[in-house]
Scaffold this motif. Sequence first.
Motif, short mmCIF file in Angstrom:
data_model
loop_
_atom_site.label_atom_id
_atom_site.label_comp_id
_atom_site.label_asym_id
_atom_site.label_seq_id
_atom_site.Cartn_x
_atom_site.Cartn_y
_atom_site.Cartn_z
N PRO A 1 45.05 37.09 36.04
CA PRO A 1 44.89 35.99 35.07
C PRO A 1 45.85 36.08 33.88
O PRO A 1 46.32 35.05 33.39
N HIS A 2 46.17 37.31 33.43
CA HIS A 2 47.03 37.42 32.26
C HIS A 2 48.48 37.02 32.56
O HIS A 2 49.30 36.92 31.64
N ARG A 3 48.80 36.79 33.85
CA ARG A 3 50.13 36.35 34.22
C ARG A 3 50.23 34.84 34.36
O ARG A 3 51.34 34.30 34.49
N HIS A 4 49.11 34.13 34.35
CA HIS A 4 49.13 32.69 34.61
C HIS A 4 49.86 31.93 33.51
O HIS A 4 50.76 31.12 33.80
N ASP A 5 49.49 32.14 32.26
CA ASP A 5 50.12 31.39 31.16
C ASP A 5 51.62 31.68 31.04
O ASP A 5 52.41 30.74 30.89
N PRO A 6 52.05 32.95 31.10
CA PRO A 6 53.50 33.20 31.04
C PRO A 6 54.27 32.53 32.18
O PRO A 6 55.36 31.99 31.96
N GLU A 7 53.70 32.54 33.40
CA GLU A 7 54.40 31.89 34.51
C GLU A 7 54.42 30.37 34.35
O GLU A 7 55.42 29.73 34.67
N ASN A 8 53.34 29.81 33.83
CA ASN A 8 53.32 28.37 33.58
C ASN A 8 54.40 27.98 32.57
O ASN A 8 55.07 26.95 32.71
N GLU A 9 54.57 28.82 31.55
CA GLU A 9 55.59 28.55 30.55
C GLU A 9 56.99 28.63 31.16
O GLU A 9 57.86 27.81 30.85
N ILE A 10 57.22 29.60 32.05
CA ILE A 10 58.53 29.73 32.70
C ILE A 10 58.80 28.50 33.57
O ILE A 10 59.91 27.96 33.57
N ILE A 11 57.79 28.04 34.30
CA ILE A 11 57.96 26.86 35.14
C ILE A 11 58.26 25.63 34.30
O ILE A 11 59.14 24.83 34.62
N THR A 12 57.54 25.50 33.18
CA THR A 12 57.71 24.32 32.32
C THR A 12 59.06 24.31 31.61
O THR A 12 59.74 23.28 31.56
N VAL B 1 65.44 35.66 36.32
CA VAL B 1 64.66 36.68 37.01
C VAL B 1 63.63 37.23 36.02
O VAL B 1 63.98 37.63 34.90
N TYR B 2 62.37 37.20 36.40
CA TYR B 2 61.32 37.68 35.51
C TYR B 2 60.35 38.58 36.27
O TYR B 2 60.29 38.54 37.52
N GLU B 3 59.60 39.36 35.54
CA GLU B 3 58.66 40.30 36.13
C GLU B 3 57.26 39.69 36.19
O GLU B 3 56.86 38.95 35.29
N THR B 4 56.55 40.01 37.25
CA THR B 4 55.17 39.56 37.40
C THR B 4 54.41 40.60 38.20
O THR B 4 54.93 41.68 38.51
N GLU B 5 53.17 40.29 38.54
CA GLU B 5 52.33 41.19 39.32
C GLU B 5 51.53 40.39 40.34
O GLU B 5 51.22 39.21 40.11
N TYR B 6 51.21 41.03 41.46
CA TYR B 6 50.39 40.41 42.50
C TYR B 6 49.22 41.33 42.84
O TYR B 6 49.31 42.55 42.66
N TYR B 7 48.16 40.71 43.33
CA TYR B 7 47.05 41.48 43.90
C TYR B 7 47.36 41.81 45.36
O TYR B 7 47.65 40.92 46.16
N HIS B 8 47.33 43.08 45.71
CA HIS B 8 47.41 43.46 47.12
C HIS B 8 46.06 43.21 47.77
O HIS B 8 45.03 43.13 47.09
N LYS B 9 46.04 43.09 49.07
CA LYS B 9 44.79 42.83 49.77
C LYS B 9 43.78 43.95 49.54
O LYS B 9 42.57 43.71 49.53
N ASN B 10 44.29 45.19 49.31
CA ASN B 10 43.37 46.32 49.08
C ASN B 10 42.91 46.42 47.63
O ASN B 10 42.22 47.36 47.26
N GLY B 11 43.34 45.45 46.78
CA GLY B 11 42.87 45.43 45.40
C GLY B 11 43.82 46.05 44.39
O GLY B 11 43.59 45.93 43.18
N ARG C 1 60.95 40.48 44.81
CA ARG C 1 61.31 41.87 45.10
C ARG C 1 60.21 42.80 44.59
O ARG C 1 59.82 42.74 43.42
N ASP C 2 59.73 43.65 45.47
CA ASP C 2 58.74 44.66 45.09
C ASP C 2 59.42 45.74 44.25
O ASP C 2 60.38 46.37 44.68
N THR C 3 58.91 45.95 43.03
CA THR C 3 59.52 46.94 42.13
C THR C 3 58.68 48.19 41.99
O THR C 3 58.89 48.98 41.07
#
Length: 445
Positions: free
Chosen positions: A132-143, A154-164, A191-193
């Motif tokens: 959730p804390h990545r939603h607003d920053p990504e929305n701003e980048i898209i806008t 190029v910007y940094e973000t995070e994803y949930y893996h299936k294992n949590g 790209r996975d960092t």
Amino acid sequence: MKSRGAWRISCIYAVFGEAWIILSSVLVWIQMREPPTFSSFLEVGKGTLFIAVTSVLLYAMLRRWEAEIHRRDADLRQSEGRYRLLHESLRDGFVQVTMDGSFLDCNTVFCDMLGYSASELFTLNYRDLTPPHRHDPENEIITTQVMVRGYSDVYETEYYHKNGTIVPAELRAILVRDDAGQPSSIYAIVRDTSERRAQEARAAAVKEQLIHAGRVQELGQVSAGIAHELNQPLAAMQNYASAAKRLIERGDGIGASQAVSKACEQATRAGDIIQRMRNFVEKRDTNKKRDDVNAIIREAAALALIGAKAAGVEAHYDLATDLPPVIVDRVQIEQVLVNLLHNAADAMADMPQRVLSLSSRRNAEAVEIVVGDTGRGIPDEILDTLFQPFVTTKQHGMGIGLSISKSIIEAHGGEIFAEPNPGGGTRFCVRLPPAPVKAEDALAT
């Protein structure tokens, strides 16, 4: 090789055209109730010739048209093949989503990165995979970036893996528009960092260990002076304690109290020396904060110049009073200054005049600390490589002190360099960026 489609269409055209000519001629003959003449047969021949010529032209045109279609189909299949090969052979993840975040496409790298199959991803929304804390920053980048210029930095973000677990990544997003020019989807190269961050963490840990080893080395080199410095308050404490004991035996309570007070002062002095040593050599996390450059200089000099007077070193200070604060890790900057001061004292060990200068000043862009000596100077062939690892002018030096110092100063956004001292010897200059001005600082000025 003949094209069956073009051949059949041409034959059908020829048969029906010829049949129409013959049928039309027969109907004309019947309507006129006259037998066919030579001229009428000539007209039928002309019509037949016309049908034959147009059939050939039609066949040629259809063959060319079919060839063009086949070429385009081949190009399309080849393009799709290249795209699919690139799509699946990318070392980075590829993902395409609608404007509301539904998945349209992804490659196996992206699936493997997050532990999902493609069919599972197509049932999810892109926002389901991001914290959730990545939603607003990504929305701003898209806008502000993607919708304005068609792509993002190029910007940094995070994803949930299936294992949590959390998967750190960096990506660039690109906008796709439909035929009407309206935004239809967004695709991204991801790209996975994780491995890079792990390597950076390991490198930072090694660097911190090296910096700590440098502090231990510096402390070891001044250990003789520290022992001498500690010996003085300890001996004074013993003398004052003995005097207090004798005064008590004589019944002089006031004198005994004064002697005990003096002993306490010496104990405090010894404790300060030990605490300064402990703070300097202690291994701990980097702690940057606003600090006073002159205070750092004085504390570093108090540690580095222990025993300097006994070695005939004369220290001169020229510290500016209008310096802005800097944001630094005090212990690390002290480590740099201790190294420079210790090197300066060593450089003057066999010189008749041993003057060590410490100055601070402010230029247009930085706060400068200058350490100068009156030693023999540094050879020109070494000066350019002085801050590289394992380069040293000392007979028994390891050549890591200045390399560590350079890495520390650069990590603080500054620079360090050496130059000949106009009065003979060498000057080391450390430049640090000033801290941003606070509101209270602006009011004070």
